[in-house]
Design a protein around this motif. Sequence first.
Motif, PDB file in Angstrom:
ATOM      1  N   ALA A 357       3.797 -48.806   9.388  1.00  0.00           N
ATOM      2  CA  ALA A 357       4.123 -50.010   9.948  1.00  0.00           C
ATOM      3  C   ALA A 357       5.598 -50.363   9.398  1.00  0.00           C
ATOM      4  CB  ALA A 357       3.228 -51.218   9.897  1.00  0.00           C
ATOM      5  N   PHE A 358       5.934 -50.047   8.200  1.00  0.00           N
ATOM      6  CA  PHE A 358       7.018 -50.414   7.397  1.00  0.00           C
ATOM      7  C   PHE A 358       8.165 -49.776   8.201  1.00  0.00           C
ATOM      8  CE2 PHE A 358      10.257 -50.904   4.478  1.00  0.00           C
ATOM      9  CZ  PHE A 358      10.503 -52.129   3.845  1.00  0.00           C
ATOM     10  N   CYS A 359       7.916 -48.258   8.412  1.00  0.00           N
ATOM     11  CA  CYS A 359       8.909 -47.582   8.769  1.00  0.00           C
ATOM     12  C   CYS A 359       8.910 -47.682  10.183  1.00  0.00           C
ATOM     13  CB  CYS A 359       8.228 -46.026   8.655  1.00  0.00           C
ATOM     14  SG  CYS A 359       8.104 -45.356   6.900  1.00  0.00           S
ATOM     15  N   ALA A 360       8.118 -48.047  10.866  1.00  0.00           N
ATOM     16  CA  ALA A 360       8.312 -48.399  12.486  1.00  0.00           C
ATOM     17  C   ALA A 360       9.068 -49.960  12.611  1.00  0.00           C
ATOM     18  CB  ALA A 360       6.915 -48.708  13.064  1.00  0.00           C
ATOM     19  N   MET A 361       8.898 -50.724  11.616  1.00  0.00           N
ATOM     20  CA  MET A 361       9.770 -52.005  11.870  1.00  0.00           C
ATOM     21  C   MET A 361      11.223 -51.814  11.551  1.00  0.00           C
ATOM     22  SD  MET A 361       6.926 -54.430   9.912  1.00  0.00           S
ATOM     23  CE  MET A 361       7.927 -55.839  10.127  1.00  0.00           C
ATOM     24  N   THR A 362      11.450 -50.811  10.379  1.00  0.00           N
ATOM     25  CA  THR A 362      12.660 -50.719   9.918  1.00  0.00           C
ATOM     26  C   THR A 362      13.534 -49.525  10.629  1.00  0.00           C
ATOM     27  OG1 THR A 362      11.970 -49.149   8.214  1.00  0.00           O
ATOM     28  CG2 THR A 362      12.172 -51.785   7.805  1.00  0.00           C
ATOM     29  N   GLY A 363      12.738 -48.628  11.406  1.00  0.00           N
ATOM     30  CA  GLY A 363      13.313 -47.386  11.715  1.00  0.00           C
ATOM     31  C   GLY A 363      13.488 -46.411  11.014  1.00  0.00           C
ATOM     32  N   PHE A 364      13.435 -46.676   9.628  1.00  0.00           N
ATOM     33  CA  PHE A 364      13.853 -45.624   8.668  1.00  0.00           C
ATOM     34  C   PHE A 364      12.333 -44.754   8.347  1.00  0.00           C
ATOM     35  CE2 PHE A 364      16.771 -48.731   7.631  1.00  0.00           C
ATOM     36  CZ  PHE A 364      18.094 -48.021   7.658  1.00  0.00           C
ATOM     37  N   SER A 365      12.609 -43.461   7.976  1.00  0.00           N
ATOM     38  CA  SER A 365      11.335 -42.572   7.972  1.00  0.00           C
ATOM     39  C   SER A 365      11.009 -43.017   6.437  1.00  0.00           C
ATOM     40  CB  SER A 365      11.746 -41.078   8.269  1.00  0.00           C
ATOM     41  OG  SER A 365      12.755 -40.823   7.003  1.00  0.00           O
ATOM     42  N   GLU A 366       9.685 -42.216   6.077  1.00  0.00           N
ATOM     43  CA  GLU A 366       9.333 -42.653   4.870  1.00  0.00           C
ATOM     44  C   GLU A 366      10.267 -41.861   3.868  1.00  0.00           C
ATOM     45  OE1 GLU A 366       5.102 -41.414   2.393  1.00  0.00           O
ATOM     46  OE2 GLU A 366       5.161 -40.968   4.554  1.00  0.00           O
ATOM     47  N   ALA A 367      10.664 -40.537   4.153  1.00  0.00           N
ATOM     48  CA  ALA A 367      11.553 -39.899   3.214  1.00  0.00           C
ATOM     49  C   ALA A 367      13.009 -40.461   2.814  1.00  0.00           C
ATOM     50  CB  ALA A 367      11.885 -38.503   3.658  1.00  0.00           C
ATOM     51  N   GLU A 368      13.472 -41.392   3.773  1.00  0.00           N
ATOM     52  CA  GLU A 368      14.550 -42.110   3.636  1.00  0.00           C
ATOM     53  C   GLU A 368      14.519 -43.345   2.639  1.00  0.00           C
ATOM     54  OE1 GLU A 368      16.849 -41.164   7.762  1.00  0.00           O
ATOM     55  OE2 GLU A 368      15.588 -42.924   7.758  1.00  0.00           O
ATOM     56  N   LEU A 369      13.286 -43.842   2.556  1.00  0.00           N
ATOM     57  CA  LEU A 369      12.875 -44.894   1.686  1.00  0.00           C
ATOM     58  C   LEU A 369      12.406 -44.848   0.374  1.00  0.00           C
ATOM     59  CD1 LEU A 369      11.428 -47.121   4.770  1.00  0.00           C
ATOM     60  CD2 LEU A 369      13.738 -47.467   3.544  1.00  0.00           C
ATOM     61  N   ILE A 370      11.454 -43.635   0.157  1.00  0.00           N
ATOM     62  CA  ILE A 370      10.752 -43.334  -1.087  1.00  0.00           C
ATOM     63  C   ILE A 370      12.018 -43.028  -2.235  1.00  0.00           C
ATOM     64  CG2 ILE A 370       9.152 -41.974  -2.329  1.00  0.00           C
ATOM     65  CD1 ILE A 370       7.867 -43.832  -0.292  1.00  0.00           C
ATOM     66  N   ASP A 371      12.027 -43.646  -3.205  1.00  0.00           N
ATOM     67  CA  ASP A 371      12.545 -43.358  -4.621  1.00  0.00           C
ATOM     68  C   ASP A 371      14.010 -44.027  -4.386  1.00  0.00           C
ATOM     69  OD1 ASP A 371      10.574 -41.811  -5.770  1.00  0.00           O
ATOM     70  OD2 ASP A 371      11.429 -39.938  -4.916  1.00  0.00           O
ATOM     71  N   ARG A 372      14.167 -44.770  -3.393  1.00  0.00           N
ATOM     72  CA  ARG A 372      15.519 -45.736  -3.249  1.00  0.00           C
ATOM     73  C   ARG A 372      15.423 -46.903  -3.982  1.00  0.00           C
ATOM     74  NH1 ARG A 372      18.705 -44.279   1.312  1.00  0.00           N
ATOM     75  NH2 ARG A 372      20.135 -45.784   0.121  1.00  0.00           N
ATOM     76  N   ARG A 373      16.508 -46.993  -4.641  1.00  0.00           N
ATOM     77  CA  ARG A 373      16.664 -48.142  -5.633  1.00  0.00           C
ATOM     78  C   ARG A 373      17.966 -49.137  -4.675  1.00  0.00           C
ATOM     79  NH1 ARG A 373      15.142 -47.532 -10.854  1.00  0.00           N
ATOM     80  NH2 ARG A 373      14.539 -45.466 -11.349  1.00  0.00           N
ATOM     81  N   PRO A 374      17.558 -50.267  -5.432  1.00  0.00           N
ATOM     82  CA  PRO A 374      18.628 -51.478  -4.513  1.00  0.00           C
ATOM     83  C   PRO A 374      20.008 -51.116  -4.677  1.00  0.00           C
ATOM     84  CG  PRO A 374      17.271 -52.589  -6.075  1.00  0.00           C
ATOM     85  CD  PRO A 374      17.195 -51.141  -6.425  1.00  0.00           C
ATOM     86  N   PRO A 375      20.877 -51.346  -3.631  1.00  0.00           N
ATOM     87  CA  PRO A 375      20.596 -51.885  -2.320  1.00  0.00           C
ATOM     88  C   PRO A 375      19.912 -50.916  -1.479  1.00  0.00           C
ATOM     89  CG  PRO A 375      22.982 -51.271  -2.395  1.00  0.00           C
ATOM     90  CD  PRO A 375      22.329 -51.060  -3.566  1.00  0.00           C
ATOM     91  N   TYR A 376      18.765 -51.538  -0.638  1.00  0.00           N
ATOM     92  CA  TYR A 376      18.070 -50.777   0.303  1.00  0.00           C
ATOM     93  C   TYR A 376      18.774 -50.539   1.628  1.00  0.00           C
ATOM     94  CZ  TYR A 376      14.662 -51.979  -3.306  1.00  0.00           C
ATOM     95  OH  TYR A 376      13.884 -52.246  -4.557  1.00  0.00           O
ATOM     96  N   PRO A 377      18.392 -49.352   2.302  1.00  0.00           N
ATOM     97  CA  PRO A 377      19.028 -49.180   3.319  1.00  0.00           C
ATOM     98  C   PRO A 377      18.881 -50.347   4.556  1.00  0.00           C
ATOM     99  CG  PRO A 377      17.614 -47.599   3.131  1.00  0.00           C
ATOM    100  CD  PRO A 377      17.625 -48.221   1.884  1.00  0.00           C
ATOM    101  N   HIS A 378      17.700 -51.029   4.411  1.00  0.00           N
ATOM    102  CA  HIS A 378      17.491 -52.079   5.294  1.00  0.00           C
ATOM    103  C   HIS A 378      18.173 -53.477   5.233  1.00  0.00           C
ATOM    104  CE1 HIS A 378      14.141 -51.994   2.506  1.00  0.00           C
ATOM    105  NE2 HIS A 378      14.076 -53.425   2.558  1.00  0.00           N
ATOM    106  N   TRP A 379      18.836 -53.448   4.075  1.00  0.00           N
ATOM    107  CA  TRP A 379      19.464 -54.689   3.849  1.00  0.00           C
ATOM    108  C   TRP A 379      20.774 -55.104   4.679  1.00  0.00           C
ATOM    109  CZ3 TRP A 379      19.431 -55.636  -2.258  1.00  0.00           C
ATOM    110  CH2 TRP A 379      18.180 -55.898  -2.692  1.00  0.00           C
ATOM    111  N   PRO A 380      20.808 -56.080   5.153  1.00  0.00           N
ATOM    112  CA  PRO A 380      22.003 -56.263   5.885  1.00  0.00           C
ATOM    113  C   PRO A 380      23.348 -56.235   5.141  1.00  0.00           C
ATOM    114  CG  PRO A 380      20.456 -57.935   6.746  1.00  0.00           C
ATOM    115  CD  PRO A 380      19.845 -57.216   5.293  1.00  0.00           C
ATOM    116  N   PRO A 381      24.252 -55.833   5.468  1.00  0.00           N
ATOM    117  CA  PRO A 381      25.579 -55.691   4.549  1.00  0.00           C
ATOM    118  C   PRO A 381      25.889 -57.115   4.232  1.00  0.00           C
ATOM    119  CG  PRO A 381      25.873 -54.159   6.471  1.00  0.00           C
ATOM    120  CD  PRO A 381      24.605 -54.974   6.663  1.00  0.00           C
ATOM    121  N   ASP A 382      25.815 -58.172   5.084  1.00  0.00           N
ATOM    122  CA  ASP A 382      26.491 -59.322   4.868  1.00  0.00           C
ATOM    123  C   ASP A 382      25.642 -60.341   3.960  1.00  0.00           C
ATOM    124  OD1 ASP A 382      24.698 -59.460   6.829  1.00  0.00           O
ATOM    125  OD2 ASP A 382      25.590 -61.013   8.178  1.00  0.00           O
ATOM    126  N   ARG A 383      24.352 -59.891   3.602  1.00  0.00           N
ATOM    127  CA  ARG A 383      23.135 -60.228   2.970  1.00  0.00           C
ATOM    128  C   ARG A 383      22.891 -59.620   1.539  1.00  0.00           C
ATOM    129  NH1 ARG A 383      20.674 -64.707   5.584  1.00  0.00           N
ATOM    130  NH2 ARG A 383      21.425 -65.010   7.808  1.00  0.00           N
TER     131      ARG A 383
END
Length: 849
Positions: A357-383
Amino acid sequence: MSASPPSSARPAPAVRRRLFGHWWRSQSPSRQDRFVTVGPLVSVLLFLAAIISAFWYLRNEEIERETDSLRRDTEIAQQQIQLRLIDSQEQLLRLARELATRTVDSRGFEGQARSFAAERPELTQLLWLAPKRQLLGQWLAPGLEGLTHNGGPDPSLPMEGRRSEPERAFSTARDLQAPVYSRSFQNAAGVPVFQVHVPLIDRNGFVGSLVAEYSVQALERLLVPAEVTRRHAITVLDEAGNELAGNGGTPAGGAGKRATIVHDVPLTPAGTGLVLRGQGWRTSIGLISNTLFWMVVALSVLTVWMLLGAWRHMRRRTQIQNALIQETNFRRAMENSMLTGMRAMDLQGRITYVNPAFCAMTGFSEAELIDRRPPYPHWPPDRLDENARLLRQELQGRSPAGGVEVKVMRKDGSMFDARMYVSPLIDPKGQQTGWMTSMTNITEAKRIRDQLSASHERFTTVLEGLDAAVSVLSVEQSELLFANRSYRLWFGADARGHALLAGTSAQPGVVEDSVDTFGGLPVQELTQAGSDPREVFVESLQKWFDVRSRYLQWTDGRLAQMLIATDITARHQAEEQQRLQAEKAQVTSRLVTMGEMASSVAHELNQPLTAIANYCSGMVSRVQSDAIGKDDLIAALRKTARQAERAGQIIHRIRAFVKKSEPQRQAAQARAIIEDAVDLAGIELRRRHVQIHTYVAQRLPTLMVDPILIEQVVLNLLKNAAEAIDMAKLPPARRHIELRVVPRHTAEEGGVIEFSVTDKGPGMKEEVLGRMFEAFFSTKAEGLGIGLSLCRSIIESHRGRMRAENIYNGNAVVGCRFSFTLPVEPGARIEPAAPSASDSNTTTETTSP
């Protein structure tokens, strides 16, 4: 030629092994575990059953051996006693022959008896009796001389006329002339004994009897072999089962115990009624007392218990494994199907898990999110700065319990609103390993919330603009929760106005805990139920309100009452004016009716007045000429008084009919109303030469009506019928009116009383029937058109109905029927009356003079 062995016999065991192996492999693992667990349990149970069967077989074999030994010993004792008694009987027969031939006298008898008893210590005495039972000779055993039975006769001697065992044996031996044994009895010493009576017979017949008395105890003690008494207990019983003699042959350990083996044989020769009983006990310990048996049972039970414990443990492990698999599958299915996004992070903020559900909401796959550190890809650039601050707050455990609203960017660059909730991840040791974040898309919810806010504002604007007062009051605290502008204008912000409209008393801010008016009532049932509207007059405002109320659940869950009060003062005043005008119309209608009947009333009054004038003129003339006596004068005055009363009744009835009074419903009888109406209508009917037939059913229930108004309706219908008949110039045969009052019960109206007026006039046209009850519609040239309309209004005000119809004979109209119904009060009993029954019929005929 050499014959080869059959080929089918050799591979049979291998075939069976293959079949068993194939069957075993076809079973599921859980079933194999069940067989492995149940197999040893069944083996132990079979082993225990075999041990119990072996012990049971040995026990039965021992009982059979002991039974055979007891039977042999008992029969040996029987034979010893039988041989001694037979030998003694032969010696007694020899001595009886000598006594019968007189070769031995009484002195010689004592000597022979002493020598005979010396070899037989079981004898207690020898008696020589004459035919008349006289004692000719007697030998007593040592210790029995001088004993008597309680100072009475010796119980060992037969006495004629006494029912005793010696007497029975003596009589039987005399009659049979053969030796006879008596049944057991107690002698003078209280010892159980029995006798043998040997008759003395010579050429002259019976000359006496030789009696030998044996002690039962001595027989058992002296004649039963010692080796028998050592093995078993031998006792002598009488016919009643009482023990007369017995030895102490109870084995070691058998004292106080009931014999397990018993064998009974009769004590021969027959006639004594004695039974020789042998009793035996088991020499070995029983099955229950066998230590080896209980050791085997204990070991078997322990083995079964351990196997059952292992089986239960395996079953519990299997259940736990199945529950774990099911729970894992359930959680996986729930995570895959739920709309809430789940994200797990370690203590450094590295993403370790995301659900679909998290992947469907953000549009990113599981491989694109696992082991990622901040800033995350689903953070808006202006925030980025704001999200980094929220992440630090989250890692420090200071996130609010209600979650935080954030903006999330999808992979395609679009934004959506989300609410995130954070909770710690705890391992089995109780140590925190990270954080679990749940994210919910609240874009649609936020849009709906904004719409609801706008809708609430519009709804509040509408309520404030209503002319009706709307208020909501808390039932428990009597607190005014809402009041619109009209309510505040009339009652202010006070809850007493709500209570005044609801018809209750309220004290704001005061709660009575001791009384719960709605205690135990379901809130849902109260909120679904409505209430009937009612009218309330507020004296301080001099206004009438139409109040409607219902219970509802307020936003905080409290039970509240909502009131909508509409100002109906103007409508109430119009209804009051209409009611006054209707009363005036009813009085006017009655006056018009009397005006139309003025000529008939004048004619009706003229008759008694003319009679009064004639009577008075006649009396004056006769008094002047002194031609009347006292009795004639009194008779003439009485006739004059009757005519005056008749005129007074007519005037009183008319005055009561046209009297102006307030409409008042009261208990009234249909018969009384009909009688008054027929009396008034009779004036008009006689003038028009119309006859009336009235039928009123018996046992009619009481009506709650205004009798004057109902009488007015009946009178109007009778007058219209008479006018229709008179105007049609009908012949006398058709100048009839039928008035009927009968009970009815219909599915539509229920129980009612029906009044009907039927004439044989020309009827009415169909278009006239359709407009008959309209106001100001009349078929008469001089009619006002308010009579039938007013009648219908009167009947409907009494919750009744009025109808008009033509009566047809084929296609020809032969009359008209007007009918109306009045409802019966609830609980009144309706008894339909048969019109043909003469006892329930009241008929009144009025004809022209």
